[in-house]
Design a protein around this motif. Sequence first.
Motif, mmCIF file in Angstrom:
data_model
loop_
_atom_site.group_PDB
_atom_site.id
_atom_site.type_symbol
_atom_site.label_atom_id
_atom_site.label_comp_id
_atom_site.label_asym_id
_atom_site.label_seq_id
_atom_site.Cartn_x
_atom_site.Cartn_y
_atom_site.Cartn_z
ATOM 1 N N VAL A 1 0.847 -1.193 0.000
ATOM 2 C CA VAL A 1 0.000 0.000 0.000
ATOM 3 C C VAL A 1 0.881 1.241 0.000
ATOM 4 C CG1 VAL A 1 -1.972 -1.094 1.130
ATOM 5 C CG2 VAL A 1 -0.185 -0.028 2.532
ATOM 6 N N VAL A 2 0.366 2.327 -0.571
ATOM 7 C CA VAL A 2 1.065 3.611 -0.605
ATOM 8 C C VAL A 2 0.227 4.623 0.164
ATOM 9 C CG1 VAL A 2 1.961 5.467 -2.060
ATOM 10 C CG2 VAL A 2 2.087 3.088 -2.845
ATOM 11 N N GLY A 3 0.830 5.251 1.154
ATOM 12 C CA GLY A 3 0.104 6.223 1.965
ATOM 13 C C GLY A 3 0.558 6.182 3.409
ATOM 14 N N GLY A 4 0.148 7.195 4.168
ATOM 15 C CA GLY A 4 0.542 7.286 5.571
ATOM 16 C C GLY A 4 -0.216 6.307 6.448
ATOM 17 N N LYS A 5 0.164 6.256 7.704
ATOM 18 C CA LYS A 5 -0.460 5.344 8.658
ATOM 19 C C LYS A 5 -1.899 5.764 8.943
ATOM 20 C CE LYS A 5 3.708 3.816 11.102
ATOM 21 N NZ LYS A 5 4.380 3.718 12.427
ATOM 22 N N GLU A 6 -2.761 4.757 9.114
ATOM 23 C CA GLU A 6 -4.148 4.981 9.496
ATOM 24 C C GLU A 6 -4.453 4.162 10.741
ATOM 25 O OE1 GLU A 6 -6.147 5.823 5.089
ATOM 26 O OE2 GLU A 6 -6.466 3.911 6.091
ATOM 27 N N THR A 7 -4.983 4.795 11.757
ATOM 28 C CA THR A 7 -5.268 4.117 13.021
ATOM 29 C C THR A 7 -6.272 2.993 12.813
ATOM 30 O OG1 THR A 7 -4.905 6.201 14.206
ATOM 31 C CG2 THR A 7 -6.029 4.422 15.397
ATOM 32 N N GLY A 8 -5.902 1.801 13.251
ATOM 33 C CA GLY A 8 -6.810 0.662 13.152
ATOM 34 C C GLY A 8 -6.932 0.056 11.774
#
Length: 297
Positions: free
Chosen positions: A139-146
């Motif tokens: 995946v490409v993108g920043g961290k997402e909670t949960g």
Amino acid sequence: MDIFKGQNLLEFSDRFKTDDDCKKYLSEMKWYTGYICKKCNHRKSQLRKDFSRICNLCSHIESPSSNTLFHKVKFGLRKAFFICFEMSTSTKSLSASYISVRYGVAETTARLFMHKIREAMKSSENNPMDGEVHIDEFVVGGKETGKQGRSYSSKKKKAVCAVQLTQTGKVKRFYALKINDFSSKSLKGIFDKHISKQANVTTDEWRGYRPISDEYKIEQIISKNGMNFKAIHTMIHQVKSWIRTTYSWVSGKHINRYFDEFCFRINRSNSKETIFNNLIQKMVNTGKIYQTQIIGN
């Protein structure tokens, strides 16, 4: 035809000093195998001073840049050639904002032309991978909670990639493709585009690959946190860090174009001497693309 070879910027600037030098190069490449009039299919023509050709039968005039990806370039062919040179020969490419400052063109214009170049960098899909092939998703993108692992509700851009290995385990070719989710239907896209049915494919134990194994020779093994897939995980790290450090963020509808650019350079790392000429040839053969087509795709 005397093609340009090498990665030396000074030699390149000496070869292409004016727009006419670029027109001459395009003219020789475009009509290398012979001239055919776009209107009447006549094969006889005369060469004009600006390297365009006029048909002997219907008098239709065709410029070297018409019906190519250089079609109606407003900021000059020499600048366009330099942008092509930098995008093909540099290790990490350049952002549209940097190109805008470096060559004195509007940032939007630079971005649109760079997308045209990326269209030319797209794989022809005529030479599928064979031999030893590893496939994985990322995946490409920043961290997402949960939102960890293969989360279907994540807003991150999902992708699948494939790497063809040499007999010594080194990277021979690499391709990446955006997917909507991690289902077998989405994952099969990269198989159809880039994988030969004679290839020996290795994946992790994700269940999405099981239905595809009916058509392809797939062996599923434990990932061991990437230890069994060192080569492909190295490539995933490289493409993700390249996007993050060069562009910081890319649109989901354009991400395949960025993947095409990365793969174009990686897959020609052993032929850097002719990579610029290879790109110009693809720019000529691809045909014209309008701004609305780029924005809409």
